[in-house]
Design a protein around this motif. Sequence first.
Motif, mmCIF file in Angstrom:
data_model
loop_
_atom_site.group_PDB
_atom_site.id
_atom_site.type_symbol
_atom_site.label_atom_id
_atom_site.label_comp_id
_atom_site.label_asym_id
_atom_site.label_seq_id
_atom_site.Cartn_x
_atom_site.Cartn_y
_atom_site.Cartn_z
ATOM 1 N N ASP A 22 76.089 -34.968 -20.769
ATOM 2 C CA ASP A 22 76.455 -35.424 -22.407
ATOM 3 C C ASP A 22 75.100 -35.711 -23.195
ATOM 4 O O ASP A 22 74.858 -35.110 -23.467
ATOM 5 C CB ASP A 22 77.699 -36.671 -22.608
ATOM 6 C CG ASP A 22 77.830 -37.018 -23.889
ATOM 7 O OD1 ASP A 22 77.401 -36.267 -24.755
ATOM 8 O OD2 ASP A 22 77.550 -38.207 -24.230
ATOM 9 N N GLU A 23 73.914 -36.090 -21.561
ATOM 10 C CA GLU A 23 72.873 -36.966 -22.401
ATOM 11 C C GLU A 23 71.944 -35.710 -22.244
ATOM 12 O O GLU A 23 71.315 -35.444 -23.369
ATOM 13 C CB GLU A 23 72.700 -37.449 -21.379
ATOM 14 C CG GLU A 23 73.031 -38.643 -21.258
ATOM 15 C CD GLU A 23 72.513 -39.760 -20.224
ATOM 16 O OE1 GLU A 23 71.379 -39.461 -19.409
ATOM 17 O OE2 GLU A 23 72.894 -40.964 -20.033
ATOM 18 N N ASP A 81 73.242 -33.771 -25.590
ATOM 19 C CA ASP A 81 72.577 -34.650 -26.484
ATOM 20 C C ASP A 81 70.954 -33.975 -26.531
ATOM 21 O O ASP A 81 70.984 -34.102 -27.965
ATOM 22 C CB ASP A 81 72.963 -35.696 -26.118
ATOM 23 C CG ASP A 81 72.404 -36.806 -27.657
ATOM 24 O OD1 ASP A 81 72.796 -36.963 -28.536
ATOM 25 O OD2 ASP A 81 71.036 -37.347 -27.627
ATOM 26 N N ASP A 82 70.548 -33.888 -25.917
ATOM 27 C CA ASP A 82 68.865 -33.956 -25.877
ATOM 28 C C ASP A 82 68.626 -32.532 -26.332
ATOM 29 O O ASP A 82 67.986 -32.134 -26.759
ATOM 30 C CB ASP A 82 68.308 -33.834 -24.158
ATOM 31 C CG ASP A 82 67.979 -35.504 -23.912
ATOM 32 O OD1 ASP A 82 68.041 -36.250 -24.660
ATOM 33 O OD2 ASP A 82 67.632 -35.512 -22.631
ATOM 34 N N SER A 104 69.316 -32.164 -29.709
ATOM 35 C CA SER A 104 68.422 -33.201 -30.845
ATOM 36 C C SER A 104 66.883 -32.148 -30.702
ATOM 37 O O SER A 104 66.185 -31.908 -32.118
ATOM 38 C CB SER A 104 68.106 -34.593 -29.955
ATOM 39 O OG SER A 104 69.373 -35.139 -30.311
ATOM 40 N N TYR A 132 64.689 -34.805 -31.991
ATOM 41 C CA TYR A 132 64.634 -35.264 -30.050
ATOM 42 C C TYR A 132 63.465 -36.665 -30.265
ATOM 43 O O TYR A 132 62.504 -36.482 -30.680
ATOM 44 C CB TYR A 132 64.515 -34.806 -29.586
ATOM 45 C CG TYR A 132 63.813 -34.658 -27.880
ATOM 46 C CD1 TYR A 132 64.879 -35.137 -26.985
ATOM 47 C CD2 TYR A 132 62.756 -35.077 -27.554
ATOM 48 C CE1 TYR A 132 65.448 -35.276 -25.789
ATOM 49 C CE2 TYR A 132 62.328 -34.952 -26.470
ATOM 50 C CZ TYR A 132 63.682 -35.380 -25.451
ATOM 51 O OH TYR A 132 63.259 -35.529 -24.337
ATOM 52 N N VAL A 138 83.086 -33.930 -23.994
ATOM 53 C CA VAL A 138 82.384 -33.804 -25.196
ATOM 54 C C VAL A 138 82.367 -32.889 -26.113
ATOM 55 O O VAL A 138 81.505 -32.882 -27.425
ATOM 56 C CB VAL A 138 80.745 -32.771 -23.977
ATOM 57 C CG1 VAL A 138 79.870 -32.436 -24.369
ATOM 58 C CG2 VAL A 138 80.639 -34.457 -22.697
ATOM 59 N N ARG A 196 81.299 -33.790 -29.514
ATOM 60 C CA ARG A 196 80.567 -33.292 -30.771
ATOM 61 C C ARG A 196 80.977 -32.033 -32.025
ATOM 62 O O ARG A 196 80.232 -32.321 -32.762
ATOM 63 C CB ARG A 196 79.517 -33.019 -29.936
ATOM 64 C CG ARG A 196 78.795 -34.212 -28.705
ATOM 65 C CD ARG A 196 78.379 -33.455 -27.818
ATOM 66 N NE ARG A 196 76.545 -35.321 -27.508
ATOM 67 C CZ ARG A 196 76.270 -35.579 -27.745
ATOM 68 N NH1 ARG A 196 76.132 -35.552 -29.328
ATOM 69 N NH2 ARG A 196 75.524 -36.853 -26.743
ATOM 70 N N SER A 240 82.350 -32.858 -37.598
ATOM 71 C CA SER A 240 81.148 -32.839 -37.240
ATOM 72 C C SER A 240 80.432 -31.640 -39.143
ATOM 73 O O SER A 240 81.439 -30.671 -39.226
ATOM 74 C CB SER A 240 80.399 -32.316 -36.461
ATOM 75 O OG SER A 240 80.282 -30.546 -35.794
#
Length: 377
Positions: A177-178, A181-182, A185, A191, A224, A228, A257
């Motif tokens: 998930d991180e 996200d990166d 971004s 980011y 995820v 999202r 979204s």
Amino acid sequence: MTFRDHAPLSVLDLAPISEGSDPAAALHNTIDLAQHAEQWGYRRYWVAEHHFAAVASSVPALLIGQIASATRSIRVGSAAVQVGQTTAVSVAESFGMLDVFHPGRIDLGLGRSGQRRAEAAATPAGPVAISAPTPSRLVDGVVIPEPLDVTALLAHSPLARSFEVLTQPGAQPPDFDEQVDDILSLLDGTYTSPSGQELHAVPGEGADVQVWIFGSSKGQSAHVAGARGLPFAANYHVSPGTTLEAVAAYREAFRPSSVLAEPYVVVSADVVVADDDDTAQHLANGYGQWVHSIRTGHGAIEYPDPATAQPLPADQLALVADRLETQFVGSPDTVVQRLAALGRLTDADELVITSVTHDHADRLRSHELLAKAWGLI
């Protein structure tokens, strides 16, 4: 959204290497198939990422660029980049560059395999016994096998021990998930590094790529994708016993979204289509041996010649029984009926098919016959 019997079809390709052939031929065959898939009306052409196996799709971004350059309009993408083996920056920059040369045509599929493999490797090693297959369920015309857990088998296989070279020494796969996200971004220009520094991917920032999440179960990938608001690809062709729960988990977790107002689901299926059922069954001979080589962690073998492929013994058959009974093999009418049933059961918005045969001409014919029977041509 309600599934339509003739919803869009797309293609998933591993660039398989046939017995007696080589990687160069496999890659040229991929380009040829992609060009024909575009002519025949398929919506997307996705390539997988595999390493140390007799498939040539080891570097998706590079192969995607070659395919996109050889075609005009079909969307081209990854199914999926294994993010646990790379960095978010590398992914954003690679696909940003693809978008520069092929704007609006690139799909960025993300998979969790790197992280999942690291988790599996932490399980204690021990003897792994595969019991006789449990009878499958038939749900609205779709075969749903009992899930087969091969975690321990794969985690401690010869191939699993070779994956350490896919990352830098001591590197640990980040949380999926991180990393998603990166990547998002970096693509949208928001980011910030762990130390608080704003960083901008060049190219990458502002790229018009469509981000997808791929998953085989109701685990993190489905959550995820849903949380999202991203489109989700469920791998029926890899893990048919867990597809329904994966789709359900995605829909339950879905939040609208800027990308999607409602869930969008693609479901995969493995098919072999020929002029009649008997010919298709002959062409599919060897599929069990190929899948067995993958599931035992030795990596895909060169795809067997159906004329010489030997039947699997009972103990090996048990390991691949779920995949054999969920491969859609037959005449165009036979396969269309099964694909439509899968689409209705999962309420898929789109189906993606993978079709592997020993001879390239037979693989082309499989895709062409299906496209005609599905109404793409």
